[in-house]
Motif scaffolding. Structure first.
Motif, PDB file in Angstrom:
ATOM      1  N   GLN B  77       0.810  -1.213   0.000  1.00 34.96           N
ATOM      2  CA  GLN B  77       0.000   0.000   0.000  1.00 34.96           C
ATOM      3  C   GLN B  77       0.847   1.270   0.000  1.00 34.96           C
ATOM      4  O   GLN B  77       0.446   2.276  -0.578  1.00 34.96           O
ATOM      5  CB  GLN B  77      -0.922  -0.013   1.211  1.00 34.96           C
ATOM      6  CG  GLN B  77      -2.163   0.818   0.983  1.00 34.96           C
ATOM      7  CD  GLN B  77      -3.104   0.731   2.148  1.00 34.96           C
ATOM      8  OE1 GLN B  77      -2.786   0.171   3.187  1.00 34.96           O
ATOM      9  NE2 GLN B  77      -4.270   1.298   1.987  1.00 34.96           N
ATOM     10  N   PHE B  78       2.014   1.216   0.631  1.00 37.10           N
ATOM     11  CA  PHE B  78       2.926   2.365   0.556  1.00 37.10           C
ATOM     12  C   PHE B  78       3.162   2.745  -0.900  1.00 37.10           C
ATOM     13  O   PHE B  78       3.164   3.902  -1.262  1.00 37.10           O
ATOM     14  CB  PHE B  78       4.280   2.015   1.185  1.00 37.10           C
ATOM     15  CG  PHE B  78       4.302   2.073   2.671  1.00 37.10           C
ATOM     16  CD1 PHE B  78       3.951   3.233   3.324  1.00 37.10           C
ATOM     17  CD2 PHE B  78       4.697   0.982   3.413  1.00 37.10           C
ATOM     18  CE1 PHE B  78       3.983   3.303   4.709  1.00 37.10           C
ATOM     19  CE2 PHE B  78       4.736   1.032   4.793  1.00 37.10           C
ATOM     20  CZ  PHE B  78       4.374   2.191   5.441  1.00 37.10           C
ATOM     21  N   GLY B  79       3.379   1.730  -1.716  1.00 35.45           N
ATOM     22  CA  GLY B  79       3.705   2.001  -3.115  1.00 35.45           C
ATOM     23  C   GLY B  79       2.498   2.396  -3.935  1.00 35.45           C
ATOM     24  O   GLY B  79       2.580   3.279  -4.787  1.00 35.45           O
ATOM     25  N   THR B  80       1.361   1.741  -3.710  1.00 38.04           N
ATOM     26  CA  THR B  80       0.208   2.037  -4.555  1.00 38.04           C
ATOM     27  C   THR B  80      -0.339   3.432  -4.293  1.00 38.04           C
ATOM     28  O   THR B  80      -0.634   4.165  -5.228  1.00 38.04           O
ATOM     29  CB  THR B  80      -0.922   1.012  -4.328  1.00 38.04           C
ATOM     30  OG1 THR B  80      -1.169   0.902  -2.928  1.00 38.04           O
ATOM     31  CG2 THR B  80      -0.554  -0.344  -4.894  1.00 38.04           C
ATOM     32  N   ASN B  81      -0.473   3.819  -3.021  1.00 36.25           N
ATOM     33  CA  ASN B  81      -1.131   5.083  -2.719  1.00 36.25           C
ATOM     34  C   ASN B  81      -0.186   6.214  -2.331  1.00 36.25           C
ATOM     35  O   ASN B  81      -0.543   7.368  -2.431  1.00 36.25           O
ATOM     36  CB  ASN B  81      -2.145   4.881  -1.582  1.00 36.25           C
ATOM     37  CG  ASN B  81      -3.353   4.101  -2.031  1.00 36.25           C
ATOM     38  OD1 ASN B  81      -3.212   3.083  -2.698  1.00 36.25           O
ATOM     39  ND2 ASN B  81      -4.530   4.574  -1.701  1.00 36.25           N
TER      40      ASN B  81
END
Lengths: 334, 472
Positions: B77-81
């Motif tokens: 999620q760090f990377g996606t958002n």
């Protein structure tokens, strides 16, 4: 630091981590993909029990891949994940449902069929999403600076659908050969029967990828046909391994088909790396562009060199502990 | 309506983290409890410990499963958002999260297989070792993840150049100023959570005359530990608060609901803070209390929220009330843990039906307290992603649209709700079966006496074609 190329070391380490993930979670995802086709509920129980003690450790290699990318190649992490936003969500949703299915399925009575579906659909969706990621990597990304700037569905093309289905088929083959290794009786007989068909499917996708990839990606085209005198070895080796696999199935060798299938995956993997080298974020950024600070790479490297041998050691040990056939006596009785 | 990707991503992250957090906070303590039980079993051979260990391992497996799958989401999620933030902070966060994977996740995941399935495949000592490794793994994991979180609260050991954090000192970054007390506070919270669940469940069995021997043992063991840990948590929490006062004074101002900088600030017991009016309504407080606690002087100065620009203030009401809920529940835990020890000493613990009922009712309390504490620290950090350096809206993924963020937010809510409802349902089934169904001799003898007789691992052949529910 001039003598040692840290980035190259990290390519090797992460490359190894991703390969470990593909081989290990590949077979347990494959078991999930094949789940609805199993001949009986007893066979499904056997299949699930054969992966229950190890699937969690297998999946951890995926998390290592994610965290390792962030550590060593943050640009890859920061471009791939936004670019594959919807695909990543599907992958995660799939992994969630199949993950809880392990615990829930054996505690359910009337609702067991729900967790059968969850395990099957979750595994298939996760495998497909992983294949689509590979396809998207070959396709390339629209990047400005170090950030993805394309649309949410740029990754979803006929080509990535094809690579997605290819990985589903490949994982199913891994799952089938694993089932041959770990089960007996009815379940194993069924696995013997379906394996040749999966080999055929695998070869069909191999052919399709081999024709389609150079047409999609000019750089791959040049690399392949510019080095044809070396690279012909890949299709030949693939055919040879497939023949070996088929012979092993015909002669009912229990361990060889699994080893041969893993060999196939290693071949494909090396082929992919050679085709894409040295691009981490195609079409523009190399691994060296995508790397984090050398200090960070070194800090983590020192730890990895110390810890990873232990991880491999105790992982191997648990496979040894749970060696042999899944029998009737040892169910999900924890 | 224009959908705001930042707001939706914040809601999504808060939802995913909150959902995830309740599982590890329970399993960290429970893993240690199981390892302890296995140790006692190994030394004494007393079947009561095996019964308890088997039962709680079963509970552990279900909860851990839900924790693992929701945790995988966070790694991505760090990377996606928040891809800009990820890219900026990768030099620090990447190695820290990777160390968490290799030193903790593998340990937990691999040895959990042996703990769950290996009792009769490995020697007793090895099985105990696996239980210890799972417990150690969960603990190491919290070390790294709290270091990462703590660094976002009190960044150190880095310098920001051209939008990228570069490391200047690993030691300072990992052991950043607020890390030590935050880690201790969290670790104790984890033990309190598991402890109060064990108390509540054991009390329920005792009141219903089930698994009496093992429940008595579990109850008396746990109540003593809780009576030590719950008051300790009050002290550690206070120290952590003082630490926050030093590093993030605006967070403490929000916790205390103090708008104007003042000497001799009151300790508010009740108030309705208003962000727009910049004041509280209906204040009830103890004069000079906050100053006394935070500065250890009756007339100590506490900086009010108005010292910060309105856009630099956290949402006061959320922080203010979350803090009071956490402290209130913490005080309840102290009271009833001490009451339990008093009854134990008097030899009346197992007959104190009212206290036992209270324990059962208190099962949700530590979870709510942990979530409330989490809200205090995270909402209190706003509007900063990395405190004082990078604001939340600066870290968002540029290609992310509001529609995409909304789609995945709804998706995660649906997926998690389904998982949570099913998980609680099956946990309830394990609980109802109780420790007695995990007596030592059951497992070897095969299917008939398998734990949870209604949950046999094999259905008889051919009686249920795939995809069609039983009984149809």
């Amino acid at each position: 630091m001039e003598l040692i190329d840290l980035t190259l070391i990290w390519i090797v380490i992460l490359g190894f981590g991703v390969l470990m993930y593909v081989l290990m979670d590949g077979f347990d995802l494959g078991v999930g993909i094949l789940f609805p086709f199993a001949p009986s509920n007893a066979a499904r129980d056997d299949m699930m029990n054969s992966v229950a003690p190890v699937w969690d450790g297998n999946e951890t290699w995926l998390i290592l891949g994610g965290a390792g990318l962030l550590a060593a190649f943050p640009m890859v992490y920061a471009v791939f994940l936004p670019a594959l936003y919807i695909g990543v969500f599907l992958l995660l949703a799939g992994l969630i449902f199949r993950g809880v299915a392990f615990e829930f399925r054996f505690k359910a009575n009337r609702s067991r069929y729900i967790w059968d579906h969850a395990f099957n659909i979750g595994s298939t969706v996760a495998a497909f999403a992983q294949g689509a990621v590979v396809g998207a990597y070959i396709q390339g990304f629209q990047v400005e600076g170090f950030q993805y700037v394309g649309g949410p569905f740029d990754w979803l093309t006929p080509f990535t659908v094809m690579t997605g289905l290819g990985v589903v088929t490949g994982y199913a083959l891994l799952g089938a050969t694993w089932t041959i290794l770990k089960t007996e009786g009815e379940t194993q007989r069924w696995a013997w029967r379906i394996t040749p068909w999966l080999i055929v499917g695998m070869l069909a996708f191999f052919l399709l990828v081999s024709v389609w990839t150079p047409l999609t990606n000019e750089r791959v085209f040049e690399r392949w046909f510019g080095n044809i005198e070396v690279l012909w070895i890949f299709p030949v080796a693939t055919l040879a391994v497939c023949a070996w696999l088929y012979q092993a199935v015909r002669k009912r060798r229990e361990g060889t088909p699994f080893v041969a299938t893993m060999t196939l995956f290693v071949l494909f993997y090396i082929g992919l790396l050679i085709s894409m080298w040295p691009y981490a974020v195609p079409p523009e950024h190399t691994f060296w562009d995508a790397a984090s600070d050398p200090g960070s790479q070194l800090f983590l490297l020192l730890g990895f060199l110390f810890v990873i041998p232990f991880v491999l050691g105790y992982t191997a040990w648990t496979y040894w502990v749970f060696r042999g056939k899944v029998g009737n006596q040892q169910g999900y009785g924890h | 309506m224009e959908l705001d990707p930042v707001l939706l991503s914040r809601i999504q992250f808060a939802f995913v983290v909150s959902f995830h957090a309740i599982f590890p906070v329970f399993t960290i303590g429970l893993a240690a409890f199981i390892a302890f039980l296995e140790g006692l079993l190994y030394r004494t051979g007393n079947p009561v410990y095996e019964e308890l260990s088997r039962f709680w391992t079963k509970v552990f497996a279900v909860v851990f499963g839900m924790g693992v799958v929701s945790g995988i989401v966070m790694a991505f999620q760090f990377g996606t958002n928040w891809s800009v933030f990820s890219y900026s902070a990768a030099n620090f966060l990447g190695p820290v999260l990777s160390y968490e994977v290799v030193t903790a996740f593998f340990l937990e995941a691999v040895f959990l297989g042996v703990l769950l399935f290996g009792r009769h495949r490995v020697p007793a000592g090895t099985h105990l070792f696996a239980a210890i490794m799972v417990a150690v793994g969960t603990f190491i994991s919290s070390f790294w993840i709290l270091s990462a979180n703590s660094w976002m609260q009190t960044p150190a050991g880095v310098e920001l150049r051209d939008g990228i954090f570069h490391m200047t000192s690993w030691l300072e970054a990992i052991f950043n100023p607020s890390f030590g007390l935050r880690f201790l506070h969290f670790a104790i919270a984890a033990f309190l959570t598991a402890g109060f669940v064990v108390l509540g469940i054991s009390a329920w069995y005792l009141r219903h005359d089930k698994a009496t021997a093992s429940s008595r043992r579990a109850l008396s063991m746990t109540v003593v530990l809780m009576a030590i840990l719950a008051p300790t948590q009050l002290v550690v929490g206070d120290l952590h608060g003082l630490d926050t006062f030093k590093h993030q004074p605006e967070k403490v101002a929000a916790m205390e609901g103090i708008w104007e900088t003042q000497e001799g600030a009151p300790l508010l017991l009740f108030a309705i803070p208003s962000q727009s009016a910049e004041r509280n309504f209906l204040e009830i407080g103890i004069p000079k209390g906050a100053s006394l606690i935070l500065t250890h002087e009756l007339d100590g100065e506490i900086r009010g929220l108005k010292e910060w620009a309105p856009e630099d203030r956290p949402h006061v009401a959320t922080v203010f009330w979350s803090f009071r809920i956490m402290v209130g529940l913490g005080l309840l835990m102290i009271v009833f843990a001490l009451a339990g020890v008093v009854q134990l000493v008097r030899g009346r613990l197992y007959e104190s039906r009212r206290l036992l009922r209270i324990y059962t009712w208190m099962i949700p309390a530590p979870f709510i307290a942990v979530l409330a504490g989490w809200f205090v620290t995270e909402v209190g950090r706003q509007p900063w992603l990395v405190h004082g350096i990078m604001r939340v809206e600066e870290g968002i993924t540029p290609s992310l649209t509001g529609g995409m963020a909304l789609f995945t937010l709804i998706g995660f809510i649906l997926v998690y709700s389904a998982v949570f409802v099913a998980g609680v349902y099956y946990l309830g089934r394990v609980m109802r079966a109780g420790p007695e169904s995990f007596k030592a001799e059951d497992e070897d003898s095969g299917i008939a006496k398998r734990p949870l007789a209604n949950v046999s691992t094999r259905l008889s052949e051919g009686d249920e074609p795939w995809g069609i529910p039983e009984g149809k």
